[in-house]
Design a protein around this motif. Sequence first.
Motif, PDB file in Angstrom:
ATOM      1  N   TYR A   3       3.337 -29.814 -18.387  1.00 24.30           N
ATOM      2  CA  TYR A   3       4.294 -28.847 -18.911  1.00 24.30           C
ATOM      3  C   TYR A   3       4.478 -27.711 -17.903  1.00 24.30           C
ATOM      4  N   SER A   4       5.726 -27.310 -17.678  1.00 21.04           N
ATOM      5  CA  SER A   4       6.001 -26.184 -16.787  1.00 21.04           C
ATOM      6  C   SER A   4       7.365 -25.609 -17.143  1.00 21.04           C
ATOM      7  N   LEU A   5       7.672 -24.463 -16.586  1.00 22.81           N
ATOM      8  CA  LEU A   5       8.975 -23.839 -16.825  1.00 22.81           C
ATOM      9  C   LEU A   5      10.097 -24.764 -16.330  1.00 22.81           C
ATOM     10  N   LEU A   6       9.843 -25.375 -15.172  1.00 23.67           N
ATOM     11  CA  LEU A   6      10.842 -26.276 -14.608  1.00 23.67           C
ATOM     12  C   LEU A   6      11.121 -27.441 -15.546  1.00 23.67           C
ATOM     13  N   LYS A   7      10.032 -27.946 -16.158  1.00 22.34           N
ATOM     14  CA  LYS A   7      10.147 -29.073 -17.074  1.00 22.34           C
ATOM     15  C   LYS A   7      10.997 -28.679 -18.297  1.00 22.34           C
ATOM     16  N   ILE A   8      10.760 -27.460 -18.793  1.00 20.63           N
ATOM     17  CA  ILE A   8      11.520 -26.991 -19.960  1.00 20.63           C
ATOM     18  C   ILE A   8      13.003 -26.875 -19.613  1.00 20.63           C
ATOM     19  N   LEU A   9      13.282 -26.306 -18.427  1.00 20.34           N
ATOM     20  CA  LEU A   9      14.677 -26.150 -18.015  1.00 20.34           C
ATOM     21  C   LEU A   9      15.353 -27.513 -17.856  1.00 20.34           C
ATOM     22  N   ALA A  10      14.633 -28.445 -17.217  1.00 16.17           N
ATOM     23  CA  ALA A  10      15.200 -29.776 -17.000  1.00 16.17           C
ATOM     24  C   ALA A  10      15.467 -30.465 -18.333  1.00 16.17           C
ATOM     25  N   GLU A  11      14.499 -30.353 -19.264  1.00 19.25           N
ATOM     26  CA  GLU A  11      14.672 -30.985 -20.574  1.00 19.25           C
ATOM     27  C   GLU A  11      15.805 -30.329 -21.357  1.00 19.25           C
ATOM     28  N   GLY A  12      15.967 -29.012 -21.167  1.00 23.91           N
ATOM     29  CA  GLY A  12      17.072 -28.310 -21.817  1.00 23.91           C
ATOM     30  C   GLY A  12      18.414 -28.885 -21.395  1.00 23.91           C
ATOM     31  N   LEU A  13      18.531 -29.245 -20.108  1.00 21.30           N
ATOM     32  CA  LEU A  13      19.784 -29.811 -19.617  1.00 21.30           C
ATOM     33  C   LEU A  13      19.992 -31.239 -20.102  1.00 21.30           C
ATOM     34  N   LYS A  14      18.873 -31.938 -20.385  1.00 23.25           N
ATOM     35  CA  LYS A  14      18.972 -33.334 -20.814  1.00 23.25           C
ATOM     36  C   LYS A  14      18.961 -33.460 -22.338  1.00 23.25           C
ATOM     37  N   GLY A  15      19.074 -32.347 -23.054  1.00 22.85           N
ATOM     38  CA  GLY A  15      19.080 -32.388 -24.508  1.00 22.85           C
ATOM     39  C   GLY A  15      17.729 -32.708 -25.110  1.00 22.85           C
ATOM     40  N   ASN A  16      16.665 -32.349 -24.429  1.00 27.13           N
ATOM     41  CA  ASN A  16      15.290 -32.563 -24.913  1.00 27.13           C
ATOM     42  C   ASN A  16      15.034 -34.019 -25.307  1.00 27.13           C
ATOM     43  N   THR A  17      15.517 -34.943 -24.494  1.00 27.33           N
ATOM     44  CA  THR A  17      15.330 -36.370 -24.813  1.00 27.33           C
ATOM     45  C   THR A  17      14.130 -36.952 -24.080  1.00 27.33           C
ATOM     46  N   GLY A  18      13.515 -36.191 -23.157  1.00 24.70           N
ATOM     47  CA  GLY A  18      12.464 -36.762 -22.317  1.00 24.70           C
ATOM     48  C   GLY A  18      11.045 -36.482 -22.771  1.00 24.70           C
ATOM     49  N   TRP A  19      10.876 -35.745 -23.872  1.00 21.38           N
ATOM     50  CA  TRP A  19       9.507 -35.416 -24.315  1.00 21.38           C
ATOM     51  C   TRP A  19       8.842 -36.647 -24.912  1.00 21.38           C
ATOM     52  N   THR A  20       7.563 -36.806 -24.642  1.00 21.08           N
ATOM     53  CA  THR A  20       6.817 -37.947 -25.198  1.00 21.08           C
ATOM     54  C   THR A  20       5.741 -37.411 -26.150  1.00 21.08           C
ATOM     55  N   PRO A  21       5.209 -38.265 -27.033  1.00 23.57           N
ATOM     56  CA  PRO A  21       4.143 -37.805 -27.939  1.00 23.57           C
ATOM     57  C   PRO A  21       2.983 -37.199 -27.158  1.00 23.57           C
ATOM     58  N   VAL A  22       2.331 -36.208 -27.774  1.00 25.30           N
ATOM     59  CA  VAL A  22       1.314 -35.439 -27.062  1.00 25.30           C
ATOM     60  C   VAL A  22       0.007 -36.222 -26.942  1.00 25.30           C
ATOM     61  N   TRP A  23      -0.281 -37.108 -27.909  1.00 20.19           N
ATOM     62  CA  TRP A  23      -1.441 -37.999 -27.760  1.00 20.19           C
ATOM     63  C   TRP A  23      -1.112 -39.357 -28.367  1.00 20.19           C
ATOM     64  N   ARG A  24      -1.889 -40.374 -27.957  1.00 19.13           N
ATOM     65  CA  ARG A  24      -1.708 -41.724 -28.486  1.00 19.13           C
ATOM     66  C   ARG A  24      -2.365 -41.838 -29.853  1.00 19.13           C
ATOM     67  N   ASN A  25      -2.139 -42.942 -30.527  1.00 12.10           N
ATOM     68  CA  ASN A  25      -2.795 -43.196 -31.812  1.00 12.10           C
ATOM     69  C   ASN A  25      -3.455 -44.573 -31.742  1.00 12.10           C
ATOM     70  N   PRO A  26      -4.552 -44.694 -30.944  1.00 13.87           N
ATOM     71  CA  PRO A  26      -5.077 -46.030 -30.620  1.00 13.87           C
ATOM     72  C   PRO A  26      -5.898 -46.636 -31.758  1.00 13.87           C
ATOM     73  N   GLU A  27      -6.015 -47.976 -31.724  1.00 12.72           N
ATOM     74  CA  GLU A  27      -6.951 -48.687 -32.609  1.00 12.72           C
ATOM     75  C   GLU A  27      -8.360 -48.525 -32.038  1.00 12.72           C
ATOM     76  N   PRO A  28      -9.371 -48.411 -32.893  1.00 13.15           N
ATOM     77  CA  PRO A  28     -10.739 -48.295 -32.352  1.00 13.15           C
ATOM     78  C   PRO A  28     -11.171 -49.563 -31.637  1.00 13.15           C
ATOM     79  N   ARG A  29     -11.851 -49.399 -30.500  1.00 10.94           N
ATOM     80  CA  ARG A  29     -12.433 -50.545 -29.817  1.00 10.94           C
ATOM     81  C   ARG A  29     -13.834 -50.800 -30.369  1.00 10.94           C
ATOM     82  N   GLU A  30     -14.472 -51.873 -29.902  1.00 10.18           N
ATOM     83  CA  GLU A  30     -15.777 -52.246 -30.457  1.00 10.18           C
ATOM     84  C   GLU A  30     -16.912 -51.375 -29.950  1.00 10.18           C
ATOM     85  N   ALA A  31     -16.757 -50.868 -28.725  1.00  2.90           N
ATOM     86  CA  ALA A  31     -17.868 -50.124 -28.136  1.00  2.90           C
ATOM     87  C   ALA A  31     -17.359 -49.010 -27.218  1.00  2.90           C
ATOM     88  N   TYR A  32     -18.108 -47.932 -27.191  1.00  2.00           N
ATOM     89  CA  TYR A  32     -17.809 -46.807 -26.309  1.00  2.00           C
ATOM     90  C   TYR A  32     -19.121 -46.302 -25.708  1.00  2.00           C
TER      91      TYR A  32
END
Lengths: 416, 95
Positions: A3-32
């Motif tokens: 995230y940066s000021l430049l990013k906000i300005l660029a997204e403003g020109l593109k109609g805020n279509t480029g933002w992606t979800p802030v985190w994934r929603n993964p399935e749990p794996r078997e081991a960590y």
Amino acid sequence: MRYSLLKILAEGLKGNTGWTPVWRNPEPREAYDVVIVGAGGHGLATAYYLAKEFGITNVAVLEKGWLGSGNIGRNTTIIRSNYLLPGNEPFYEFSMKLWEGLEQDFNYNAMVSQRGIINLYHNDGQQAAYLRRANAMRMAGADAVMLSQDEVRRLCPFLDFDNARFPIKGGLMQPRGGTVRHDAVAWGYARGADERGVDIIQNCEVTGFQIEDGVCRGVETSRGKISAKKVAVCVAGSSSRVMSLAGMRLPIESHVLQAFVSEGLKPTIPGVVTFGAGHFYVSQSDKGGLVFGGDLDGYNSYAQRGGLPVVEDVCEGGMAVMPMIGRARLLRGWGGIMDMSMDGSPFIDRTSIDGLYFNGGWCYGGFKATPASGFTYAHLIARDEPHPVAAAYRLDRFQRGAMIDEKGMGAQPNLH
Amino acid sequence: MIINHPLLGPRDSAEFTYLGDASLIERPDWQAEDAADQFHDYLYLRDNPAGEHRELWFHEQGDRSWLVVTRNTLTHEITKVELARDVARSLGRSR
């Protein structure tokens, strides 16, 4: 995505279509390598620092509800490092330093606002006690200023200085204290951890621990078994409930603490103000609401709601120190469940079960501790030895007579 | 909350102060071999259940009696109120 000021300005020109979800929603794996139980502020901070500072990224954070649904979402957002005792003050000052660099560190706007915190005193004895505290703070590298009555009057002209019973004689100020946007802290840490490969698994309740021969090898959850080399519990408010699944009893009682917000007002309060003759503290949010609170209800509770006697008591405290608060209407109030420990101080420690770690007992001071709690807990998990500033937060300290009792109340959790 | 005092009838809980888990009545034997460990557990460790909880309340603004109140910590519903004196005697304490 950075995230940066430049990013906000660029997204403003593109109609805020480029933002992606802030985190994934993964399935749990078997081991960590590491499973953290509880995606609140402290759990997410632990995952973030494990990944960023200690290079351990094969990590899952399990959360019964949604991330940030506990006390990180229901507190009064104050940050400060104005403690007295040597077991506490270096830890909270470490936390304050992390707050100061937090937004740049995790590239997220947490609205860290260092507007200062003033603890009012009302008699000579309190002044002496605050001077001692100020010196302890300075010795730990924190900032502290003793204010005369005139100086407090210039900062907060609305206080009731000439109250017949509790006249305000001055205050202890920590200019670096202030407030932070509490939800953004959880979101920022979640985003930072997720970016580095940590799986944040919501709606996944831990129902048991896999313990064989005194070694914890994983957890049982509502979404199946997950094995882990290390399991780190971080569920303040429900610590006794979760640790009882591992057969442990803790030096903790769960209590309800209420907080309140008034209707939105124009800027009136410069920072955080605490009453020295009763339990009342107040700040003003960026939306204009006065955010204030006071004592615990005082009895064991998991209900996340309190009773009316405490509402009355808190509002009486408010009326005593700043009578103008009587003209504001109370908009809402809420209750959160606190891990009240036997000496009012937290725990960040290994347990008697190998591979099982515990972080809890934050009483009602957990929010300000979020960055340091995460950092030092990550240090403990990664290196198996406590971080120097959190070395006093051991589970066996009552056995050794090494309590950290800031208020000097003894083993009576509802008085801390 | 209203506490139904066995002698005085229903009283506002604000008249009471709260001590904690009623197991505090069962003080360990100070002459036991492991008395130090037992007293550590007695003083510092708590079950802290979510649900039914037996706890000590002191009627400070009333008749100054100690009560054992059985209360649900999830709903705050009170289901039983006894005099702590009676509970202690039923456990074999002489006073």
